[in-house]
Motif scaffolding. Structure first.
Motif, PDB file in Angstrom:
ATOM      1  N   GLY A 170      35.531 -43.897   9.327  1.00 32.63           N
ATOM      2  CA  GLY A 170      34.335 -44.544   9.878  1.00 32.63           C
ATOM      3  C   GLY A 170      33.817 -43.824  11.102  1.00 32.63           C
ATOM      4  N   ARG A 171      34.730 -43.380  11.960  1.00 27.72           N
ATOM      5  CA  ARG A 171      34.310 -42.623  13.148  1.00 27.72           C
ATOM      6  C   ARG A 171      33.676 -41.304  12.764  1.00 27.72           C
ATOM      7  N   ARG A 172      34.254 -40.626  11.753  1.00 32.88           N
ATOM      8  CA  ARG A 172      33.667 -39.363  11.306  1.00 32.88           C
ATOM      9  C   ARG A 172      32.279 -39.572  10.715  1.00 32.88           C
ATOM     10  N   ARG A 173      32.094 -40.652   9.940  1.00 37.48           N
ATOM     11  CA  ARG A 173      30.765 -40.949   9.381  1.00 37.48           C
ATOM     12  C   ARG A 173      29.773 -41.248  10.481  1.00 37.48           C
ATOM     13  N   ALA A 174      30.188 -42.008  11.488  1.00 35.10           N
ATOM     14  CA  ALA A 174      29.289 -42.343  12.589  1.00 35.10           C
ATOM     15  C   ALA A 174      28.928 -41.094  13.389  1.00 35.10           C
ATOM     16  N   ARG A 175      29.907 -40.227  13.616  1.00 37.98           N
ATOM     17  CA  ARG A 175      29.646 -38.987  14.349  1.00 37.98           C
ATOM     18  C   ARG A 175      28.671 -38.095  13.586  1.00 37.98           C
ATOM     19  N   ALA A 176      28.844 -38.018  12.260  1.00 37.88           N
ATOM     20  CA  ALA A 176      27.950 -37.208  11.437  1.00 37.88           C
ATOM     21  C   ALA A 176      26.549 -37.797  11.422  1.00 37.88           C
ATOM     22  N   ALA A 177      26.443 -39.113  11.336  1.00 41.04           N
ATOM     23  CA  ALA A 177      25.129 -39.748  11.345  1.00 41.04           C
ATOM     24  C   ALA A 177      24.443 -39.557  12.689  1.00 41.04           C
TER      25      ALA A 177
END
Length: 91
Positions: A74-81
């Motif tokens: 989830g953190r990686r997805r948020a960082r990418a977004a």
């Protein structure tokens, strides 16, 4: 972006959480079976049943690893977004 995610899609860590819950449940049943003779006054079960009781802790650790894996994804997805939205705002 959440509206494009299907409700039944598997996320990283979901399998670990399910496996951990299953192992924890088996350990809980083994614990109940192991402790029952103490209250019923019958002969105790063999030593390996006490070892099976340790599966509760193992299941808890497996499920915790799944939760941590899910949080990391989830953190990686948020960082990418956030990176994509930052690039779009610069243009």
């Amino acid at each position: 972006m959440r509206d494009k995610t299907q409700a039944n899609s598997a996320q990283p860590g979901d399998g670990l959480v399910r496996a951990g819950a299953l192992v924890f449940f088996v350990g809980a049943v083994a614990t109940l079976v192991t402790v029952a003779p103490l209250f019923l006054g019958t002969t105790p079960f063999p030593t390996y049943m006490f070892g099976l009781s340790m599966l509760m802790g193992v299941g808890f650790v497996i499920a915790g690893a799944g939760v941590l894996r899910s949080a990391g994804a989830g953190r990686r997805r948020a960082r990418a977004a956030r990176a994509v939205s930052g690039q779009l705002s610069e243009q």
